[in-house]
Enzyme design. Structure first.
Site, mmCIF file in Angstrom:
data_model
loop_
_atom_site.group_PDB
_atom_site.id
_atom_site.type_symbol
_atom_site.label_atom_id
_atom_site.label_comp_id
_atom_site.label_asym_id
_atom_site.label_seq_id
_atom_site.Cartn_x
_atom_site.Cartn_y
_atom_site.Cartn_z
ATOM 1 N N ASP A 7 -0.167 -5.797 0.713
ATOM 2 C CA ASP A 7 -1.480 -6.128 0.163
ATOM 3 C C ASP A 7 -1.369 -7.509 -0.462
ATOM 4 O OD1 ASP A 7 -2.841 -3.720 0.773
ATOM 5 O OD2 ASP A 7 -1.937 -2.742 -0.959
ATOM 6 N N VAL B 139 0.877 -16.300 -23.214
ATOM 7 C CA VAL B 139 1.886 -15.914 -22.223
ATOM 8 C C VAL B 139 2.525 -17.170 -21.623
ATOM 9 C CG1 VAL B 139 0.319 -15.755 -20.221
ATOM 10 C CG2 VAL B 139 2.405 -14.369 -20.303
ATOM 11 N N GLU C 257 -6.140 -0.342 -7.908
ATOM 12 C CA GLU C 257 -6.653 0.041 -9.227
ATOM 13 C C GLU C 257 -5.516 0.221 -10.228
ATOM 14 O OE1 GLU C 257 -9.357 1.287 -5.936
ATOM 15 O OE2 GLU C 257 -7.226 1.544 -6.302
ATOM 16 N N CYS D 206 0.855 -1.188 0.000
ATOM 17 C CA CYS D 206 0.000 0.000 0.000
ATOM 18 C C CYS D 206 0.898 1.247 0.000
ATOM 19 C CB CYS D 206 -0.891 0.003 1.233
ATOM 20 S SG CYS D 206 -1.876 1.520 1.387
#
Length: 119
Positions: free
Chosen positions: A40, A55, A75, A33
């Site tokens: 997190d 991938v 986000e 964070c």
């Protein structure tokens, strides 16, 4: 240390004319964070329809591990990871759902999607 997307590798899709879905689940994603410096934790679920490339999973693991000490909001992490993967894999479609563990009694899931405009 900055996150370097050049570690992402691909391999040739053996069925480029067939539409099929690949789902990759990464339940051990970690970042930091940027406000509190606390870790997190989240589960990333990639769902994509490949075009010419897929991938390579070990490279994806190495790429995601770079976020371990990166101060980044949920986000931003979700959208950045999606952008980096789309740039390398060039899929028909890709969605990334990032479900983070509770913090202060609040859970957050961020979902970002990409669709190739030439399809």
């Amino acid at each position: 240390m900055a996150v370097d997307p050049s570690v992402l590798e691909t391999f040739e899709n053996q069925y480029p004319d067939r539409e099929y879905t690949i789902e990759i689940r990464c339940p051990e994603f970690t970042s930091v964070c940027p406000k509190t410096g606390q870790p997190d934790f989240g589960t990333l679920t990639f769902t994509y329809v490949p075009a010419k490339k897929c991938v390579e999973l070990k490279s994806l693991k190495l790429y995601l591990q770079q976020f371990r000490n990166e101060g980044i909001f949920y986000e931003h992490a979700t959208n950045r990871i999606l952008d980096d993967l789309v740039a390398v894999v060039q899929p028909r479609r890709m969605t990334l759902s990032a479900a983070f563990t509770p913090r202060g009694g609040i859970t957050t899931t961020v979902t970002a999607s990409y669709t190739c405009q030439t399809e």
